[in-house]
Design a protein around this motif. Structure first.
Motif, mmCIF file in Angstrom:
data_model
loop_
_atom_site.group_PDB
_atom_site.id
_atom_site.type_symbol
_atom_site.label_atom_id
_atom_site.label_comp_id
_atom_site.label_asym_id
_atom_site.label_seq_id
_atom_site.Cartn_x
_atom_site.Cartn_y
_atom_site.Cartn_z
ATOM 1 N N PHE A 1 1.076 -0.869 0.166
ATOM 2 C CA PHE A 1 -0.175 -0.248 0.357
ATOM 3 C C PHE A 1 1.219 1.263 -0.027
ATOM 4 N N PHE A 2 1.013 2.017 -0.830
ATOM 5 C CA PHE A 2 1.755 3.770 -0.429
ATOM 6 C C PHE A 2 -0.030 4.840 -0.343
ATOM 7 N N GLY A 3 0.537 5.207 0.988
ATOM 8 C CA GLY A 3 -0.874 5.087 1.812
ATOM 9 C C GLY A 3 -2.104 4.634 1.839
ATOM 10 N N LEU B 1 -3.400 4.678 6.549
ATOM 11 C CA LEU B 1 -3.481 3.861 4.948
ATOM 12 C C LEU B 1 -3.831 5.604 4.680
ATOM 13 N N SER B 2 -2.865 7.179 4.811
ATOM 14 C CA SER B 2 -2.982 8.098 4.323
ATOM 15 C C SER B 2 -1.397 8.654 3.858
ATOM 16 N N PRO C 1 -11.031 9.288 2.469
ATOM 17 C CA PRO C 1 -10.404 8.722 1.311
ATOM 18 C C PRO C 1 -11.865 9.196 -0.025
ATOM 19 N N ALA C 2 -13.326 9.974 0.735
ATOM 20 C CA ALA C 2 -14.583 10.154 -0.110
ATOM 21 C C ALA C 2 -13.175 11.566 -1.657
ATOM 22 N N GLN C 3 -12.377 11.753 -1.467
ATOM 23 C CA GLN C 3 -12.251 13.330 -2.003
ATOM 24 C C GLN C 3 -11.263 12.563 -2.876
ATOM 25 N N LEU C 4 -11.222 11.289 -3.332
ATOM 26 C CA LEU C 4 -10.703 11.010 -4.294
ATOM 27 C C LEU C 4 -11.389 9.580 -5.356
ATOM 28 N N PRO C 5 -11.387 10.435 -6.888
ATOM 29 C CA PRO C 5 -12.600 8.944 -7.633
ATOM 30 C C PRO C 5 -11.462 7.260 -6.788
ATOM 31 N N PRO C 6 -13.140 6.859 -7.312
ATOM 32 C CA PRO C 6 -13.013 5.341 -7.009
ATOM 33 C C PRO C 6 -11.548 4.714 -7.664
ATOM 34 N N TRP C 7 -10.578 3.415 -6.960
ATOM 35 C CA TRP C 7 -10.056 2.859 -7.853
ATOM 36 C C TRP C 7 -10.214 2.226 -9.140
ATOM 37 N N LYS C 8 -9.239 1.838 -9.901
ATOM 38 C CA LYS C 8 -9.668 1.222 -11.046
ATOM 39 C C LYS C 8 -7.799 0.340 -11.104
ATOM 40 N N LEU D 1 5.562 8.778 2.666
ATOM 41 C CA LEU D 1 4.686 8.510 2.091
ATOM 42 C C LEU D 1 4.793 7.364 3.134
ATOM 43 N N TYR D 2 3.853 7.057 3.343
ATOM 44 C CA TYR D 2 3.998 5.572 4.150
ATOM 45 C C TYR D 2 3.409 4.536 3.051
ATOM 46 N N VAL D 3 4.913 3.146 2.712
ATOM 47 C CA VAL D 3 4.138 2.597 2.442
ATOM 48 C C VAL D 3 4.050 0.714 3.683
ATOM 49 N N HIS D 4 3.404 0.347 3.299
ATOM 50 C CA HIS D 4 2.885 -0.988 3.905
ATOM 51 C C HIS D 4 2.988 -2.029 3.342
ATOM 52 N N ARG D 5 3.360 -3.518 4.109
ATOM 53 C CA ARG D 5 3.084 -4.987 2.652
ATOM 54 C C ARG D 5 1.988 -5.186 4.148
ATOM 55 N N THR D 6 1.993 -6.250 3.277
ATOM 56 C CA THR D 6 0.714 -7.089 3.657
ATOM 57 C C THR D 6 0.855 -8.296 3.048
ATOM 58 N N LYS D 7 -0.470 -9.572 3.412
ATOM 59 C CA LYS D 7 -0.626 -10.267 2.401
ATOM 60 C C LYS D 7 -2.272 -10.431 1.223
ATOM 61 N N LEU D 8 -1.714 -10.366 0.416
ATOM 62 C CA LEU D 8 -3.111 -10.439 -0.902
ATOM 63 C C LEU D 8 -3.932 -11.072 -0.019
ATOM 64 N N GLN D 9 -4.357 -11.643 0.648
ATOM 65 C CA GLN D 9 -5.831 -11.783 1.459
ATOM 66 C C GLN D 9 -6.590 -11.331 2.673
ATOM 67 N N ASN D 10 -5.190 -10.374 3.301
ATOM 68 C CA ASN D 10 -5.369 -9.906 3.939
ATOM 69 C C ASN D 10 -6.156 -8.102 3.556
ATOM 70 N N ALA D 11 -6.059 -8.167 2.469
ATOM 71 C CA ALA D 11 -5.247 -6.545 1.741
ATOM 72 C C ALA D 11 -6.807 -5.632 1.775
ATOM 73 N N ASP D 12 -7.805 -6.389 1.010
ATOM 74 C CA ASP D 12 -9.097 -6.017 1.861
ATOM 75 C C ASP D 12 -9.487 -5.883 2.637
ATOM 76 N N ALA D 13 -9.357 -5.979 3.568
ATOM 77 C CA ALA D 13 -10.190 -5.852 5.340
ATOM 78 C C ALA D 13 -8.818 -4.679 5.532
ATOM 79 N N PHE D 14 -7.978 -5.673 5.494
ATOM 80 C CA PHE D 14 -6.890 -4.062 5.896
ATOM 81 C C PHE D 14 -7.151 -2.418 5.393
ATOM 82 N N LEU D 15 -6.967 -2.847 4.209
ATOM 83 C CA LEU D 15 -7.689 -1.009 3.222
ATOM 84 C C LEU D 15 -9.174 -0.465 4.081
ATOM 85 N N GLU D 16 -9.986 -1.688 4.101
ATOM 86 C CA GLU D 16 -11.452 -0.386 4.447
ATOM 87 C C GLU D 16 -11.633 -0.611 6.109
#
Length: 368
Positions: free
Chosen positions: A260-262, A307-308, A313-320, A285-300
């Motif tokens: 993750f990049f912030g 992660l900032s 987060p609403a200030q940015l368009p949705p991720w693609k 800029l904070y860079v965080h490493r994690t397992k892919l299986q945990n990434a969605d939950a970690f982001l939420e």
């Protein structure tokens, strides 16, 4: 106010004394008391570091750029080496007509000292050639630190051949910083042109007269909304835009790991052998490493917090999602425009990058 038209010495906009809420405002007394005139916006940026964004119409600036084709001049394009593809002006050859182009690759001070400058210059020459651009010369420099400015000035004098010089570039490429450096080193003047990290500081063309009756013209920055740096709030720019030499961060990743990049972007290493990924992003800029299986939950859970930026987060368009296959036979960079790049190893692999919709995410041959 008299009928004489005044322009702000900092951003080039026409001065007005009637409406403090509009651009170009100056209290009437200022016009009577000072030889140098700065609008209220520039005054606050220069003296209080106050960031004052403005609504910009990209088409107006492109139209002004196209007017250069009707002149006989030297065009100097300043590009940001940290964000080369994002600071390039698409179709530059159409805008400047038959005028010669001198390319100034700015912000070399951000690159590691181990950088092989000859190879980097060859990389640039090959890159622009593929775009159909053949500059008269390419100069590597740092306007902020004054590196190779003598070489840049010599090239300008050589190629302008007693003509005007138009300095062009995208927002935040360093055009105005470059011109201020010229004024400081040649004319021994303090900073004249207003600079700030926020896009759109220069609002209209600023003419700086030369001894032979010609001029250097600083043009407004061309707006590119496909860069992450254009989307973050002013208070987060110091985290995203680097000011010190980059400290490359190296991660040995197995597949099924995420970076993750912030809260601005993320890279998932989906499939492939263990290999190194070197991150060239702002040191803040904070860079965080994690397992892919945990990434969605970690982001939420942590988006906008750990992660900032962004704080909201609403200030940015949705991720693609962007999917890339690494061929394995050469090193490549994955570029997230306005944020930096990730240098991949030589192993074959599958990578997915998530970034706000509309932000340019591309693969290129390794720049370093």
């Amino acid at each position: 106010m008299s009928d004489k038209e005044y322009r702000c010495d900092g951003c080039g906009i026409v001065i007005q004394t009637e409406d403090p809420s509009q651009l170009g405002y100056v209290p009437p007394k200022v016009l009577e008391e000072r030889e140098e005139v700065y609008c209220r916006r520039c005054f606050r940026i220069r003296h209080y570091n106050e960031i004052a964004p403005v609504e910009q119409d990209p088409d107006i600036y492109l139209h002004k750029l196209a007017e250069i084709a009707e002149t006989d001049s030297l065009v100097v394009q300043v590009v940001d080496l940290f964000d080369f593809s994002g600071s390039w002006i698409p179709g530059i050859h159409r805008h400047i007509g038959k005028n010669p182009l001198l390319l100034l690759a700015n912000k070399i001070d951000l690159f590691p000292k181990s950088t092989k400058w000859g190879k980097l210059k060859d990389w640039l020459r090959k890159y622009v050639k593929e775009l159909g651009i053949y500059p008269v010369d390419i100069i590597l420099c740092s306007a902020e630190k004054g590196i190779h400015m003598d070489e840049a000035l010599e090239a300008i004098e050589k190629y302008r051949d007693r003509r005007d010089v138009y300095v062009v570039g995208t927002t935040n490429a360093g055009k105005s910083t470059f011109i201020n450096r010229i004024l400081k080193e040649v004319a021994e003047l303090d900073e004249i042109i207003t600079t700030s990290p926020y896009p759109g500081t220069t609002l209209d063309a600023i003419r700086i007269p030369l001894d032979d009756g010609k001029a250097i013209i600083d043009t407004p920055g061309i707006v590119r909304k496909d860069r992450l740096s254009e989307w973050v709030r002013p208070t987060d720019l110091h985290v995203v835009i680097p000011k010190q030499p980059l400290n490359p961060r190296i991660y040995q990743l197995n597949d099924q790991q995420t970076l993750f990049f912030g809260g601005l972007a993320r890279m998932d290493y989906i499939e492939g052998e263990r290999q190194s990924f070197v991150c060239y992003v702002s040191n803040h800029l904070y860079v965080h490493r994690t397992k892919l299986q945990n990434a969605d939950a970690f982001l939420e859970k942590h988006h906008g917090k750990m992660l900032s930026p962004p704080q909201d987060p609403a200030q940015l368009p949705p991720w693609k999602k962007h999917r890339f296959f690494l061929p394995g036979h050469e090193k490549q960079d994955i570029v997230i425009s306005g944020l930096g790049w990730i240098a991949c190893g030589k192993e074959k692999g599958l990578v997915e990058v998530w970034a706000p919709k509309g932000v340019q995410v591309v693969v290129r041959p390794a720049i370093i």
